[in-house]
Scaffold this active site. Structure first.
Site, PDB file in Angstrom:
ATOM      1  N   GLY A 170       0.892  -1.170  -0.060  1.00  0.00           N
ATOM      2  CA  GLY A 170      -0.005   0.211   0.099  1.00  0.00           C
ATOM      3  C   GLY A 170       0.939   1.138   0.001  1.00  0.00           C
ATOM      4  O   GLY A 170       1.865   1.240   0.869  1.00  0.00           O
ATOM      5  N   ARG A 213      10.037  -1.159  -4.394  1.00  0.00           N
ATOM      6  CA  ARG A 213       8.926  -1.401  -5.328  1.00  0.00           C
ATOM      7  C   ARG A 213       9.077   0.081  -6.361  1.00  0.00           C
ATOM      8  O   ARG A 213       8.851   0.925  -5.634  1.00  0.00           O
ATOM      9  CB  ARG A 213       7.560  -1.506  -4.758  1.00  0.00           C
ATOM     10  CG  ARG A 213       7.787  -3.008  -4.057  1.00  0.00           C
ATOM     11  CD  ARG A 213       6.266  -3.572  -3.494  1.00  0.00           C
ATOM     12  NE  ARG A 213       5.660  -3.788  -4.601  1.00  0.00           N
ATOM     13  CZ  ARG A 213       4.224  -3.809  -4.648  1.00  0.00           C
ATOM     14  NH1 ARG A 213       3.781  -3.845  -3.314  1.00  0.00           N
ATOM     15  NH2 ARG A 213       3.641  -4.340  -5.592  1.00  0.00           N
ATOM     16  N   ASP A 264      -1.366   4.670  -6.029  1.00  0.00           N
ATOM     17  CA  ASP A 264      -0.264   4.304  -5.720  1.00  0.00           C
ATOM     18  C   ASP A 264       0.764   5.825  -6.096  1.00  0.00           C
ATOM     19  O   ASP A 264       1.746   6.067  -5.649  1.00  0.00           O
ATOM     20  CB  ASP A 264       0.276   3.250  -6.270  1.00  0.00           C
ATOM     21  CG  ASP A 264      -0.190   2.038  -5.399  1.00  0.00           C
ATOM     22  OD1 ASP A 264      -1.299   1.615  -5.771  1.00  0.00           O
ATOM     23  OD2 ASP A 264       0.647   1.627  -4.694  1.00  0.00           O
ATOM     24  N   ASN A 304      -2.363   2.535 -10.052  1.00  0.00           N
ATOM     25  CA  ASN A 304      -3.353   1.908  -9.037  1.00  0.00           C
ATOM     26  C   ASN A 304      -3.056   0.395  -9.250  1.00  0.00           C
ATOM     27  O   ASN A 304      -2.813   0.180 -10.432  1.00  0.00           O
ATOM     28  CB  ASN A 304      -4.550   2.449  -8.596  1.00  0.00           C
ATOM     29  CG  ASN A 304      -4.968   1.866  -7.267  1.00  0.00           C
ATOM     30  OD1 ASN A 304      -4.029   1.932  -6.139  1.00  0.00           O
ATOM     31  ND2 ASN A 304      -6.172   1.350  -7.068  1.00  0.00           N
TER      32      ASN A 304
END
Lengths: 348, 348
Positions: free
Chosen positions: A51, A93, A239, A249
C-alpha cells in the site's frame, strides 16, 4: 479482534520497526520486528507490508533504523549511510510515489543537523511525523470523502486501500469508515483482486472485523454486479497520481474505471498528497512486473501448466477522463485536473 | 502428451462413459469411467466435465447409460426411466442450453422404437451421433471462424472454450486451431478466469500442449493488455444464445466485451447451433450461482476471512450490441441478430 478504525499497520518502538505481516492475513495476525534497514526493505519486497502510504512510512522508518543504529561518528558518513538505506527503500517497489517522497523528507531533516546525535533525532522524529501525518491525512480524506456517499450506498472498491495500506484508517476504506462513523449505512463489494488477493485477504478481513457489510466477488464479476445495478459508487486508492490526473493503482483499476464509466457510476480515487508526483509524465512511470509464480501458483499450489508464458504487471494506469474526483486530505479535487491538482497541492 | 487437435473429452465404450477429469488438470491427466447415469450427472455438477457442448454430450450419454443398463421389459417403463435420467442431466447445471437439447434428441429417438431393444440401440446411437456431430461442428466453426483471423493476430479468449469444453477440437479454441492449421501465426492471451481458473488450468494447458503460443494473465489485467494494444481480436465461447443475440457465457465475458468495445477490438462468440435457445427470453435465463467455497478457498486453502459474505454467479449475459459476430457451424452470423439468428438456424 483488531479494530481497523484504530489499528496501526506499522510503528516505531525504541529503534525497532514493528509491522503486521500482511502475507499471513487473514488466517493469522502476526507481527514482524525489524532492527535492520534491510529487513524493512525485504518486508516491502515480499509485500508483508504494502500500500503506497504504508510503504512510504516504511521507507521513512528504513532511514530511521539506519540512523538510529549508525556507527558513523561524523555527519558525512551518517548521511552517506542513510542515503544508501533510503535508496534501497525507494527501489524496493517502483510504482508508488510515497517511498521516494518519504525518504526525501527524512534525508532533508538529517541535513539540518549539526551533529550525528542531532541528525539521528531529527530523522527518527521526521519518520514518526510522516507516520502520524499519514493517519491524520487518512482521517481528513475520510471527512471529505464521506460527503460523496449517501446513506444506503453500495461502494465497490478494489485491492486494499484500507488501514493496512496506510499507517492507519485507510484511504478508500477511510472514506467508507468515515461515512459509517457519521451513521450512514454503507455496503461494500470487493473483488478478490488477483494475483495477490488483497481484496479477499485484506479488505474483506478489515471490513468484516469492523462489522462493515462486505461482499466478496471474483474479479470476473465486476461488470456483472454493475450491470445488475448493485453498485452506486466506486472508490479506490492510488499509488501515484501525475499532475494531469493519471492514476497508477493496483492492476484492475483501469478496467474498473472503464466499467464504471460504461454504467454511469461515479469513480473516485482517494489518496494523500504524498501519493502525487508532479514531476513525472504518465508515460515515464514504471509499472512493476512481479514473478510469474504469483499467477501460476496460489498459496504454493500449482494452478497452471509448467512452462506456460505469464505476464504479471501489478499496476495499471487510469486516464483522467475516467475519474470523477480525487479525494485528498486537502479536499476533493475535480477536473480539469491539469489545473486543479497543481492548485490544490501548492496552496499554502 | 495429449494433442488437443484430436483428443476426445468424453466417449462411449460398451455401456461405459469415459471422460477426462478436468478438476485434476493441469497437474494430472486422469479419466473417470461411469456406468451409472448418476455418475455422469455428478461429474457435471463437480465440473469434472464442463463446457456447454461437452455437458450436452454428457447429458446424451447419461440417457444412453440409463437405456443401456435398463431392466425395464416394456417401452413405457424404459421411457419413464430414461426421462428421469435426462431430467437429472438437464438439471445438473442450469445455464447452458446444450444439455436440454441433447436430452430431447435422445428421448425423441427412443420414442421412434417399437421395442425396448430397439429403443436402447436408437438412444445409444443418437448419443454417439450427438458427440460425433459436435466434433464436426467444432471443425466447421473453426473453418468459418479462422477467416476472421489474420496471420500475426493476438487473440484474447477467456475461460476454456477448447477441446475440453466440447467433445473435441473446441469452439473459440477451434477457431484458433483452424487458423494455426491454415499456417497462420496466432498468439493467444488468456486470463486465468476465477473462480474455477479454467483459463489457467485448461486453456493454457491445451494450447501449451499443442505448441500454440499462449500467455497467461490475471483477470484484472484484461483492460491493461487491451490498452497496451496487445490484443487484436477477442474470441470466446457461449453456453446459451437467445434469438435476439444475448450471449450467456462464463462470468467475466460481459466485462471483456465492454472492454473490447471501449478499445475497438472485434468481439466474437463461437458456438454450435446446439447452444442456441430460440424460445427463452434473455431475462428468463437462469444464471447459475455456485458455492462461496470456490471464492474463499483455492485448492482447499483459505484466502478470505471466515464468515465473509460471498456472491458467486458463474455466468453472465452479454448484450448483442457488444458482439461483432457469432461463429457457428452454419456460418458466421452478423447483426441484426433478431433477424439473422433465426434465419441461419431455420434454413434447411
Amino acid at each position: 479482534m483488531l479494530s481497523f478504525y484504530t489499528a496501526r499497520t506499522i510503528r516505531w518502538e525504541d529503534g525497532k520497526v514493528i509491522l503486521i505481516d500482511q502475507t499471513k492475513l487473514p488466517n493469522k495476525l502476526t507481527y514482524i520486528t525489524c532492527t535492520k534497514p534491510k529487513e524493512v526493505v525485504e518486508a516491502i519486497k515480499r509485500m508483508q507490508i504494502r500500500g503506497a502510504p504504508a510503504i512510504g512510512a516504511a521507507a521513512a522508518y528504513t532511514v530511521a533504523l539506519a540512523a538510529y543504529h549508525t556507527k558513523a561518528n561524523n555527519l558525512p558518513d551518517l548521511l552517506k549511510e542513510i542515503e544508501e538505506a533510503g535508496k534501497m527503500a525507494k527501489n524496493a517497489r517502483p510504482t508508488a510515489a510515497n517511498p521516494a517522497w518519504a525518504v526525501e523528507r527524512t534525508l532533508s531533516a538529517a541535513k539540518k543537523a549539526t551533529s550525528v546525535e542531532e541528525a539521528v533525532k531529527l530523522v527518527v522524529k521526521e519518520a514518526e511525523t510522516i507516520a502520524e501525518e499519514d493517519i491524520e491525512a487518512c482521517r481528513k480524506i475520510g471527512k471529505y470523502g464521506e460527503t460523496l456517499l449517501k446513506d444506503g450506498d453500495t461502494v465497490l472498491t478494489q485491492c486494499n486501500a484500507g488501514a493496512l495500506a496506510t499507517v492507519g484508517y485507510g484511504t478508500a476504506l477511510g472514506v467508507i469508515r468515515a461515512a459509517c462513523e457519521k451513521g450512514k449505512c454503507i455496503k461494500v463489494i470487493v473483488p478478490e483482486t488477483r494475483p495477490a488477493l488483497q481484496g479477499a485477504r485484506l479488505t474483506a478481513y478489515e471490513l468484516h472485523n469492523d462489522g462493515i457489510d462486505v461482499m466478496l466477488i471474483a474479479d470476473t464479476a465486476v461488470g456483472f454486479v454493475m450491470r445488475k445495478k448493485l453498485v452506486d459508487k466506486v472508490v479506490v486508492g492510488a499509488d501515484r497520481i501525475t499532475s494531469d490526473g493519471h492514476i497508477f493503482n493496483k492492476i484492475g483499476t483501469y478496467q474498473l474505471a472503464v466499467l464504471a464509466s460504461e454504467h454511469s457510476i461515479p469513480f473516485y480515487a482517494a489518496a494523500p498528497t504524498s501519493s502525487f508526483d508532479l514531476k513525472s509524465k504518465a508515460e515515464d512511470v514504471v509499472i512493476e512486473e512481479r514473478s510469474p509464480d504469483e499467477i501460476v501458483k496460489i498459496k504454493g499450489q500449482r494452478v497452471a501448466p509448467k512452462g506456460v508464458r505469464v505476464y504479471n504487471p501489478v499496476f495499471d494506469q487510469t486516464p483522467p477522463n475516467l475519474i470523477s474526483a480525487i479525494i485528498t486530505e486537502r479536499g476533493i479535487i475535480k477536473p480539469p485536473y491539469e489545473r486543479t491538482i497543481k492548485h490544490t497541492l501548492t496552496k499554502p
